[in-house]
Design a protein around this motif. Sequence first.
Motif, PDB file in Angstrom:
ATOM      1  N   ALA A  68       0.798  -1.353  -0.140  1.00 36.33           N
ATOM      2  CA  ALA A  68      -0.008  -0.102  -0.031  1.00 36.33           C
ATOM      3  C   ALA A  68       0.890   1.236   0.057  1.00 36.33           C
ATOM      4  O   ALA A  68       0.260   2.306  -0.154  1.00 36.33           O
ATOM      5  CB  ALA A  68      -1.061   0.040   1.051  1.00 36.33           C
ATOM      6  N   TYR A  69       2.276   1.066   0.061  1.00 33.11           N
ATOM      7  CA  TYR A  69       2.997   2.192   0.274  1.00 33.11           C
ATOM      8  C   TYR A  69       3.638   2.399  -1.271  1.00 33.11           C
ATOM      9  O   TYR A  69       4.091   1.575  -1.785  1.00 33.11           O
ATOM     10  CB  TYR A  69       4.123   1.962   1.151  1.00 33.11           C
ATOM     11  CG  TYR A  69       5.208   3.248   1.416  1.00 33.11           C
ATOM     12  CD1 TYR A  69       4.686   4.313   1.654  1.00 33.11           C
ATOM     13  CD2 TYR A  69       6.456   2.843   1.340  1.00 33.11           C
ATOM     14  CE1 TYR A  69       5.413   5.601   1.932  1.00 33.11           C
ATOM     15  CE2 TYR A  69       7.335   4.144   1.615  1.00 33.11           C
ATOM     16  CZ  TYR A  69       6.779   5.212   1.962  1.00 33.11           C
ATOM     17  OH  TYR A  69       7.706   6.342   2.065  1.00 33.11           O
ATOM     18  N   ALA A  70       3.704   3.761  -1.783  1.00 32.78           N
ATOM     19  CA  ALA A  70       4.112   4.000  -2.912  1.00 32.78           C
ATOM     20  C   ALA A  70       5.663   3.628  -3.088  1.00 32.78           C
ATOM     21  O   ALA A  70       5.942   3.358  -4.110  1.00 32.78           O
ATOM     22  CB  ALA A  70       3.973   5.580  -3.280  1.00 32.78           C
ATOM     23  N   GLY A  71       6.391   3.812  -2.309  1.00 33.00           N
ATOM     24  CA  GLY A  71       7.925   3.549  -2.341  1.00 33.00           C
ATOM     25  C   GLY A  71       8.119   1.852  -2.354  1.00 33.00           C
ATOM     26  O   GLY A  71       9.153   1.724  -3.002  1.00 33.00           O
ATOM     27  N   THR A  72       7.215   1.094  -2.566  1.00 30.67           N
ATOM     28  CA  THR A  72       7.342  -0.123  -3.049  1.00 30.67           C
ATOM     29  C   THR A  72       7.138  -0.497  -4.542  1.00 30.67           C
ATOM     30  O   THR A  72       7.372  -1.584  -5.196  1.00 30.67           O
ATOM     31  CB  THR A  72       6.328  -1.356  -2.394  1.00 30.67           C
ATOM     32  OG1 THR A  72       6.768  -2.512  -2.471  1.00 30.67           O
ATOM     33  CG2 THR A  72       5.055  -1.044  -2.859  1.00 30.67           C
ATOM     34  N   CYS A  73       7.182   0.708  -5.036  1.00 32.26           N
ATOM     35  CA  CYS A  73       6.930   0.683  -6.588  1.00 32.26           C
ATOM     36  C   CYS A  73       7.998  -0.272  -7.453  1.00 32.26           C
ATOM     37  O   CYS A  73       7.579  -0.836  -8.226  1.00 32.26           O
ATOM     38  CB  CYS A  73       6.841   2.139  -7.325  1.00 32.26           C
ATOM     39  SG  CYS A  73       6.466   2.311  -8.936  1.00 32.26           S
ATOM     40  N   PRO A  74       9.239   0.164  -7.122  1.00 35.36           N
ATOM     41  CA  PRO A  74      10.402  -0.895  -7.880  1.00 35.36           C
ATOM     42  C   PRO A  74      10.082  -2.218  -7.659  1.00 35.36           C
ATOM     43  O   PRO A  74      10.253  -3.060  -8.595  1.00 35.36           O
ATOM     44  CB  PRO A  74      11.477  -0.417  -7.318  1.00 35.36           C
ATOM     45  CG  PRO A  74      11.233   1.230  -6.787  1.00 35.36           C
ATOM     46  CD  PRO A  74       9.865   1.011  -6.210  1.00 35.36           C
ATOM     47  N   VAL A  75       9.612  -2.586  -6.504  1.00 33.80           N
ATOM     48  CA  VAL A  75       9.451  -4.181  -6.439  1.00 33.80           C
ATOM     49  C   VAL A  75       8.099  -4.739  -7.277  1.00 33.80           C
ATOM     50  O   VAL A  75       8.307  -5.592  -7.941  1.00 33.80           O
ATOM     51  CB  VAL A  75       9.106  -4.485  -4.899  1.00 33.80           C
ATOM     52  CG1 VAL A  75       8.610  -5.931  -4.583  1.00 33.80           C
ATOM     53  CG2 VAL A  75      10.498  -4.246  -4.205  1.00 33.80           C
ATOM     54  N   ILE A 268      16.931  -2.297 -10.084  1.00 32.65           N
ATOM     55  CA  ILE A 268      17.325  -1.107 -10.956  1.00 32.65           C
ATOM     56  C   ILE A 268      16.300  -0.865 -11.948  1.00 32.65           C
ATOM     57  O   ILE A 268      15.814   0.322 -12.391  1.00 32.65           O
ATOM     58  CB  ILE A 268      18.564  -1.386 -11.556  1.00 32.65           C
ATOM     59  CG1 ILE A 268      19.690  -1.235 -10.169  1.00 32.65           C
ATOM     60  CG2 ILE A 268      19.022  -0.385 -12.413  1.00 32.65           C
ATOM     61  CD1 ILE A 268      21.078  -1.516 -10.423  1.00 32.65           C
ATOM     62  N   ASP A 269      15.966  -2.091 -12.828  1.00 33.17           N
ATOM     63  CA  ASP A 269      14.916  -1.767 -13.944  1.00 33.17           C
ATOM     64  C   ASP A 269      13.550  -1.354 -13.218  1.00 33.17           C
ATOM     65  O   ASP A 269      12.720  -0.492 -13.959  1.00 33.17           O
ATOM     66  CB  ASP A 269      14.738  -3.316 -14.405  1.00 33.17           C
ATOM     67  CG  ASP A 269      16.010  -3.566 -15.242  1.00 33.17           C
ATOM     68  OD1 ASP A 269      16.781  -2.794 -15.668  1.00 33.17           O
ATOM     69  OD2 ASP A 269      16.362  -4.741 -15.824  1.00 33.17           O
ATOM     70  N   GLY A 270      13.115  -1.938 -12.187  1.00 33.60           N
ATOM     71  CA  GLY A 270      11.818  -1.429 -11.761  1.00 33.60           C
ATOM     72  C   GLY A 270      12.051  -0.033 -11.215  1.00 33.60           C
ATOM     73  O   GLY A 270      11.037   0.796 -11.476  1.00 33.60           O
ATOM     74  N   ALA A 271      13.091   0.379 -10.429  1.00 31.84           N
ATOM     75  CA  ALA A 271      13.071   1.914 -10.087  1.00 31.84           C
ATOM     76  C   ALA A 271      13.208   2.843 -11.351  1.00 31.84           C
ATOM     77  O   ALA A 271      12.465   3.909 -11.320  1.00 31.84           O
ATOM     78  CB  ALA A 271      14.428   2.007  -9.270  1.00 31.84           C
TER      79      ALA A 271
END
Length: 359
Positions: A68-75, A268-271
């Motif tokens: 639910a946290y935006a910071g997990t976007c790369p994962v 790295i690709d996700g970020a």
Amino acid sequence: MSKRHGAAPPWRTAARQGGALNPALAAGLLLLVLLTALAAVAARSAWVARQAPPPAPLEPLAIATNTAYAGTCPVLAAQARGYFRQQGIVATVLSRSSGKAAMEAVLQGQANVATVADIPVMFAGLNDVPVAVIASIFRTERDHGVVGRRDRGVRDPASLKGKRIGVTLDTSGHFALNALINRQGLAPDEVKMRNYKPEELGPALARGEIDAAAGWEPMLGAMLAEQGGNGVAFNSADIYESLYMVAGLRDYIAAHPASMQRLLRALIDGARFCAEQPAAAQALLVSVARHDADQLKAGWPGYHFAVALDQGLLLALEDEARWAMKNQLTPRSDMPNYLNYLYLDGLRAVAPAAVTVIH
């Protein structure tokens, strides 16, 4: 009188008509040549296949994260867009309500690595818990803060004095709340902190058990919306920069260096996807984790996605440890060596320029 050398052989007579090659026989000869060449290629390919090692099996990896946290976007991007699988990883994403809960999943053997903010890592150092950070993946200044009830006299940060404030202790929400009230010249004991799990804060505020709640997005936005005109919010911009990282047990990480490198490449690709394709990244978070699209879009300019290990992380952990010791949140009085809580080798092998920690 010219000499004759005898009649032409029958096969030559059949093959040529008027000096030209018989078309039917020419086609047959060409087909024979092609079939011979294909057979040779097939034999060569079979030989090469026998000599080549079999493909390496995909490696399972369990990642505990607060979806639910935006910071997990790369994962989430690495999972949804196949970056993990491209690196030979079959990832299982385990949803948790906070970074603290995600790290607990690692400590209990439910996950291999977790996404976590800096505060749980800081407490791990104070408590000699052998964890290690492989990289930070996200940072922002605007996702922590407080939502209060106007009918309880909450109007601005200074009005928090004497109020009952719900917070999840030993998390980034706890640290950000302390930083916020300290900016107002208030001591921690001048507010009444109440410990709740993140998912319990909104209901407690709605029931009136607390006058305000401290936490992070998106739960701050959800609480503010639930309060309607009775709600007031203020964030910790310019007070606290939230750092979001990937960490695991030190022994596990050290025993799987190749796996950590594959994980880092996928992240790295996700970020990069989250940073360079904001509209698509927001749509992914909305579809996978049911984020509020408008709230996500509004906060996105303040979000920074990148895989790194920088000196600022080390300094932040030390500053936070001093805060914990000063406020007697730990019996420890000596500073841990937080360099031991960073795993530098993985990112140095994959993206050396992303490592700026002095060591």
